[in-house]
Design an enzyme around this catalytic site. Structure first.
Site: not given
Ligand code: AMP
Length: 173
Positions: A61, A98
């Site tokens: 995305r 996450e």
């Molecule tokens: P992080 O590394 O935990 O900051 O996660 C960021 C990545 O995971 C990004 O590429 C987001 O697109 C995806 N992501 C994590 N949590 C979500 C969420 N609740 N909704 C949509 N995308 C998420």
């Protein structure tokens, strides 16, 4: 278009991709011409004074608005991709999400030394993905001049992982 208008175009999808995760879906925002333009303009307004040479977007995305942002600012675009997708010599990093683990790769020659790089993604959650990209950029001799997101999940404290860097998001939860 205001931030709350943009927020109205972000859809909450409970229990995707796993139980307990509320997925922030930007497809309604991308599917609305005015919202899409407003989001790119808002990101560009913040990014422009930081004078990036390159926008770095992560699969998948981060490619969408990242590409538009690069075009709008007259920057180059570098994709961070899932393992095994890039055809040339790569550097890679594994990181915690996450919801699980993932890895990203960049072409080893993605940046010239000292290039100013703006990191973009749709969502800042725990910051693990963004920090992994920062590490890769710096390993390759680039300079991170900022990180710009559409959405920030403030309760996951992603900013703490990115302490010392300039972080911006359009909509915070
Ligand atoms: P992080 O590394 O935990 O900051 O996660 C960021 C990545 O995971 C990004 O590429 C987001 O697109 C995806 N992501 C994590 N949590 C979500 C969420 N609740 N909704 C949509 N995308 C998420």
């Amino acid at each position: 278009m205001s931030t709350s208008d943009l927020a109205a175009k972000i859809r909450d999808v409970p229990d995707f991709p796993r139980q307990g995760i509320v997925f922030k879906d930007i497809m309604p925002l991308l599917g609305d011409a005015a919202a899409l333009r407003a989001a790119v303009e808002a990101l560009a307004e913040w990014a422009e004074p930081r004078r990036p040479d390159v926008i770095l977007g992560a699969e998948a995305r981060g490619f969408i608005l990242g590409g538009a942002l690069a075009y709008r600012l007259g920057c180059a675009f570098v994709p961070a991709r899932k393992p095994g997708k890039l055809p040339w010599h790569t550097v890679s990093v594994k990181y915690a999400l996450e919801y699980g683990f993932d890895a990203l790769e960049l072409h080893a020659d993605a940046f010239e030394k000292g290039q100013r790089v703006l990191v973009h993604d749709d969502v800042l959650a725990t910051g693990g993905t963004a920090k992994a990209k920062v590490d890769l950029v710096e390993q390759l001799g680039g300079q991170v001049v900022g990180l710009a997101f559409v959405i920030e999940l403030g309760f996951l404290n992603g900013r703490e992982r990115l302490a010392g860097y300039d972080v911006h998001s359009l909509v915070t939860y």
